[in-house]
Design an enzyme around this catalytic site. Sequence first.
Site, PDB file in Angstrom:
ATOM      1  N   TYR A  38       0.834  -1.201   0.000  1.00 34.94           N
ATOM      2  CA  TYR A  38       0.000   0.000   0.000  1.00 34.94           C
ATOM      3  C   TYR A  38       0.864   1.245   0.000  1.00 34.94           C
ATOM      4  O   TYR A  38       2.067   1.205   0.282  1.00 34.94           O
ATOM      5  CB  TYR A  38      -0.939  -0.003   1.204  1.00 34.94           C
ATOM      6  CG  TYR A  38      -0.269   0.313   2.537  1.00 34.94           C
ATOM      7  CD1 TYR A  38      -0.367   1.584   3.103  1.00 34.94           C
ATOM      8  CD2 TYR A  38       0.456  -0.652   3.216  1.00 34.94           C
ATOM      9  CE1 TYR A  38       0.236   1.875   4.324  1.00 34.94           C
ATOM     10  CE2 TYR A  38       1.063  -0.370   4.428  1.00 34.94           C
ATOM     11  CZ  TYR A  38       0.951   0.885   4.981  1.00 34.94           C
ATOM     12  OH  TYR A  38       1.561   1.176   6.174  1.00 34.94           O
ATOM     13  N   LYS A  61       6.601  -2.047   1.863  1.00 39.57           N
ATOM     14  CA  LYS A  61       5.411  -1.466   2.507  1.00 39.57           C
ATOM     15  C   LYS A  61       4.208  -2.396   2.305  1.00 39.57           C
ATOM     16  O   LYS A  61       3.312  -2.135   1.494  1.00 39.57           O
ATOM     17  CB  LYS A  61       5.130  -0.066   1.959  1.00 39.57           C
ATOM     18  CG  LYS A  61       4.203   0.770   2.845  1.00 39.57           C
ATOM     19  CD  LYS A  61       4.184   2.207   2.381  1.00 39.57           C
ATOM     20  CE  LYS A  61       3.249   3.075   3.215  1.00 39.57           C
ATOM     21  NZ  LYS A  61       3.710   3.230   4.608  1.00 39.57           N
ATOM     22  N   GLU A  73      12.211   2.648  14.020  1.00 40.51           N
ATOM     23  CA  GLU A  73      11.259   3.608  13.448  1.00 40.51           C
ATOM     24  C   GLU A  73       9.963   3.516  14.223  1.00 40.51           C
ATOM     25  O   GLU A  73       9.821   2.695  15.133  1.00 40.51           O
ATOM     26  CB  GLU A  73      11.008   3.298  11.971  1.00 40.51           C
ATOM     27  CG  GLU A  73      10.427   1.909  11.738  1.00 40.51           C
ATOM     28  CD  GLU A  73      10.317   1.550  10.267  1.00 40.51           C
ATOM     29  OE1 GLU A  73      10.176   2.463   9.450  1.00 40.51           O
ATOM     30  OE2 GLU A  73      10.354   0.348   9.947  1.00 40.51           O
TER      31      GLU A  73
END
Length: 287
Positions: A33, A149, A182
Site C-alpha cells: 500500500y 510497505k 522507526e
Amino acid sequence: MGRYAYVNGSFVRHGDASVHIEDRGYQLGDAVYEVWALFDGKLADPEGHFARLERSLGELRIAMPMTRAALTIVLREAVRRNRVREGLLYLQVGRGVAPRNHAFPDGDVPPSVVVTVSAVDRAATEAKAAKGVAVITTPENRWGRCDIKTVGLLPNALAKQAAKERGAVEAWFVDDLGFVTEGASSNAWIVDAEGRLRTRDTNANILRGVTRFTLLDVLREEGMEVDERPFTPAEAKAAKEAFITGAGSLVLPVIKVDDHPVGDGVVGPMAMKLRRLYIERARATAI
C-alpha cells in the site's frame, strides 16, 4: 455527499465497496500500500510514492496493475469524486483473487486495486503539532523486510494500541541492540544533546519513508546537516527535540518519550521550522 472508493476498475459508493473473499491481500496479507497526503486536492511527494510502490511490488513479484500515468488518472479521479482538498489517499495493490494457497497462483491473475480518500482537518493537525505529542517505546517484533510497505501490519497495530492506551500517538520500535528503528507508522528523528539532527539510515531495513526523503532534500537545500545514525531511547529522552515524519503526521513534534519529557517538554523551534519547510515543499510540488 457520500464517499466513493475505487475497487478493481470501478468507482463505487464507499459503503458498498468490497473485495472477493479469496483476495490474497485479505486472506494472506499478500499486498502493498501507499498513502499520499493531499494538499489542495493534489498528491504530495508523487515521485517518491510511485517509486516506492513500484519497488515494493517488485520485491513481492506483483505486477503493476497499470501504467504510472493511468494510475495517476485513477488517483486524481478518486480525489475529485470525493471532493477532498486536504486529506489522505490510500492505495492498496495485491496479488489478486485465487483459491487460497500460500504459494503464488498459477496463470495470469490480475492484481487487485483499492483506492479510498479521506478528509483531514488541517487546523486541527496544526493545533496538534503546536502542542506536541507523546511516544512510547516497544521491542522490535516485526519481520525482517520492513523496507517493503506491505499490508501485514499486525505488530504495528498492536504497538499503536499500546501507545493509545498510554496516552501517546506513536510507538517507536527498539531493536536487539537497543536502538530505535522507526515508528509504527512513521520515521523517528531527534535533535540530540549536541544539537545534531539524527535519524536512522534506511540500510537497516526500515521503511524508506517518502516524507523522510523529501525532508532530507529540504535540509540539503537549507544547508543543514543530518547524521543518519541510530539513537537509543535514552538519547531521545536527553535530546533537545524529537519529531516524527510520515504522510499522515507530516513533521510532528514529540515532547515526551515513555512519559519522560524531551528537552523542556515543549515543542522546540527546529521541529516547527522543519514542519513549515516540508509543507511548503509538499504543496509546491504536489500534482
